[in-house]
Design an enzyme around this catalytic site. Structure first.
Site, PDB file in Angstrom:
ATOM      1  N   LYS A 120      -8.917  -1.612   5.302  1.00 16.33           N
ATOM      2  CA  LYS A 120      -9.077  -2.060   3.919  1.00 16.33           C
ATOM      3  C   LYS A 120      -8.006  -3.092   3.561  1.00 16.33           C
ATOM      4  O   LYS A 120      -8.267  -4.086   2.895  1.00 16.33           O
ATOM      5  CB  LYS A 120      -9.018  -0.864   2.963  1.00 16.33           C
ATOM      6  N   ARG A 167     -15.107  12.626   7.462  1.00 18.00           N
ATOM      7  CA  ARG A 167     -13.809  13.261   7.766  1.00 18.00           C
ATOM      8  C   ARG A 167     -13.466  14.313   6.720  1.00 18.00           C
ATOM      9  O   ARG A 167     -12.947  15.380   7.031  1.00 18.00           O
ATOM     10  CB  ARG A 167     -12.702  12.196   7.826  1.00 18.00           C
ATOM     11  N   SER A 183      -8.254   3.698   8.728  1.00 20.75           N
ATOM     12  CA  SER A 183      -8.840   3.771   7.396  1.00 20.75           C
ATOM     13  C   SER A 183      -8.058   2.887   6.416  1.00 20.75           C
ATOM     14  O   SER A 183      -8.622   2.045   5.713  1.00 20.75           O
ATOM     15  CB  SER A 183      -8.827   5.233   6.938  1.00 20.75           C
ATOM     16  N   ASP A 201     -15.403   2.448   6.664  1.00 15.47           N
ATOM     17  CA  ASP A 201     -14.425   3.467   6.259  1.00 15.47           C
ATOM     18  C   ASP A 201     -15.029   4.438   5.253  1.00 15.47           C
ATOM     19  O   ASP A 201     -14.752   5.635   5.287  1.00 15.47           O
ATOM     20  CB  ASP A 201     -13.163   2.821   5.680  1.00 15.47           C
ATOM     21  N   HIS A 215       0.841  -1.192   0.000  1.00 15.75           N
ATOM     22  CA  HIS A 215       0.000   0.000   0.000  1.00 15.75           C
ATOM     23  C   HIS A 215       0.874   1.239   0.000  1.00 15.75           C
ATOM     24  O   HIS A 215       1.805   1.347   0.801  1.00 15.75           O
ATOM     25  CB  HIS A 215      -0.910   0.023   1.223  1.00 15.75           C
TER      26      HIS A 215
HETATM   27  N1  URA Z   1      -5.928   7.002   2.458  1.00 17.92           N
HETATM   28  C1  URA Z   1      -6.967   6.328   3.048  1.00 17.92           C
HETATM   29  O1  URA Z   1      -7.434   5.322   2.548  1.00 17.92           O
HETATM   30  N2  URA Z   1      -7.434   6.798   4.210  1.00 17.92           N
HETATM   31  C2  URA Z   1      -6.956   7.912   4.820  1.00 17.92           C
HETATM   32  O2  URA Z   1      -7.436   8.261   5.878  1.00 17.92           O
HETATM   33  C3  URA Z   1      -5.885   8.610   4.187  1.00 17.92           C
HETATM   34  C4  URA Z   1      -5.397   8.125   3.006  1.00 17.92           C
END
Ligand code: URA
Length: 437
Positions: free
Chosen positions: A190, A171, A186, A164, A85
């Site tokens: 995932k 947010r 967050s 999320d 990621h």
């Molecule tokens: N990428 C995400 O998936 N979530 C965040 O909070 C910031 C960057």
């Protein structure tokens, strides 16, 4: 657990009293099913933003968000499953290079990716610039392709960590994006829902990244690794520089072109070296040997052509035209281009990646509103990199867009983003820190 009250959660977080596991689960459930009104969730998010969460709360929040939707299983595959990621940057096309390298070395890489966000590009937009290619893969198709080719890149499904989705949307409009525990939960909810055993985090740091300071990036990396460990996954993090764009191409088809060049063997450059280092770390985690041995494996996967063949197979499996790996002219091209040249002799001492990313949005390579469509051929190709010597009149970069007016709009911004100084700037290592077991 006694009856759940969201006001009690807000009161506790506001007073820095840790929430229990039961409270965190009930909170995430209430957000996901809509039982908690947005104004209460927003108040709690602001309390988190101001006071933070404990490591235990962050790990519990991450796990509860992971379990708010589908959790994928790759048990049917005979071999290690890895994921990577990136926290988002400018010119970051590493997934396109890494996934086929790792797959060619016997490690499965099912990748769920997103679209561009603000000035940062997204893997899905980049891949979709390949004629015919789709990332809207059905779950069965995705699984079959990963099994057959070793890698596939699909658009993040709506059922992956739906908590999320709701929290992120709130947010975004309540000025609570910038919270390290919330970013950790967050991203990691995932990642954990995607189901890989070995996870590599490329945490971008610098002017073009969400994390501007090394200390914040290191803290985010530490928390994300803790959350992965608490879930029984192996996780390394690499902090990489985003004070300059990654590689020379920014823009969707342009980045695919650069990724193919690396896979064809052009690895002796910052992008190529980073991809080999990332691949080696993923292979090491997946049990393929020492870091040195894994570096060699990754290099061989490129030099033998095996990684490029995997990329072609992946493209074909996703209904794209695999001939792009041999013939770059099949990729979409912008109609208009213009070169920006150095106005004095000197060294390139700054390439402000956020500004370059924003200029690429003006050129059509990104979106200004959610419904904008992307121009796959638009973007920028850098003729020189940070630290290079240039003479007056030398090309610094070329802009690509569909219309001259877009070039006019982006030109000033791009000129201001690149600084040529008389002094040679200090060296900036691309890899700032590595956090591994
Ligand atoms: N990428 C995400 O998936 N979530 C965040 O909070 C910031 C960057």
């Amino acid at each position: 657990m006694s009856e759940f009250h969201m006001t009690e959660c807000i009161r506790k977080t506001k007073g820095r009293v840790p929430l229990s596991a039961g409270e965190i689960h009930a909170l995430v459930r209430g957000v996901t099913d809509g039982a908690i009104p947005d104004y209460q969730t927003a108040a709690w998010l602001m309390a988190v933003c101001l006071n933070g969460l404990t490591d235990t709360e962050t790990a519990l929040l991450t796990a509860a968000m992971r379990d708010s939707g589908q959790v994928m299983s790759w048990d049917f595959l005979q071999g290690p499953v890895a994921d990577k990621h990136s926290t988002g940057g400018v010119g970051d096309k590493t997934t396109l290079i890494l996934a086929p390298i790792v797959a060619a070395c016997g490690v499965f890489m099912p990748k769920m990716s997103g679209r561009g966000l603000g000035h940062t590009g997204g893997t899905i937009d980049k891949l979709e610039s390949i004629p015919g290619l789709t990332t809207a893969l059905q779950p069965e198709e995705f699984r079959a392709l990963v099994k057959r080719v070793g890698c596939a890149v699909a658009m993040q499904s709506g059922n992956l960590a739906p908590a999320d989705k709701k929290l992120y949307a709130l947010r975004d409009v309540t000025e609570t994006v910038n919270s390290i525990p919330l970013i950790c939960a967050s991203i990691m909810s995932k990642k954990l829902a995607t189901g890989a055993d070995h996870i590599l985090l490329d945490v971008k740091v610098g002017s073009g990244a969400f994390m501007k300071q090394d200390e914040d990036a290191a803290e985010l990396a530490r928390l994300m690794r803790e959350a992965a460990k608490a879930d029984g996954r192996q996780c390394s993090a690499i902090l990489t520089d985003m004070d300059r764009p990654l590689g020379r191409c920014i823009g969707n088809a342009l980045e695919v072109q650069e990724a193919i060049s690396v896979l064809r063997g052009d690895t002796d450059n910052t992008l190529g070296r980073l991809c080999i280092a990332l691949a080696a770390e993923l292979l090491r985690m997946a049990g393929k040997g020492s870091r040195d041995a894994c570096t060699e494996l990754a290099e061989q996967a490129v030099s033998s052509g095996a990684a490029l063949r995997r990329f072609a197979q992946m493209i074909e499996g996703q209904h794209g035209d695999p001939r792009v790996t041999e013939d770059l002219s099949l990729l979409p091209k912008a109609k208009c281009s213009r070169v920006i040249r150095a106005e004095s002799d000197g060294y390139i001492s700054a390439m402000q990646s956020e500004e370059i990313g924003r200029a690429c949005v003006l050129l059509g390579a990104g979106r200004m509103t959610k419904t904008d469509s992307i121009d796959p051929g638009a973007g920028v190709v850098l003729a020189a990199e940070y630290g290079d010597a240039v003479q007056k009149g030398d090309p610094l970069l070329t802009m690509y867009a569909a219309a001259e007016s877009q070039l006019d709009e982006a030109e000033g911004r791009l000129r201001a983003a690149v600084t040529v100084s008389r002094e040679k700037p200090r060296e900036m290592p691309l890899i700032r820190r590595m956090l591994t077991d």
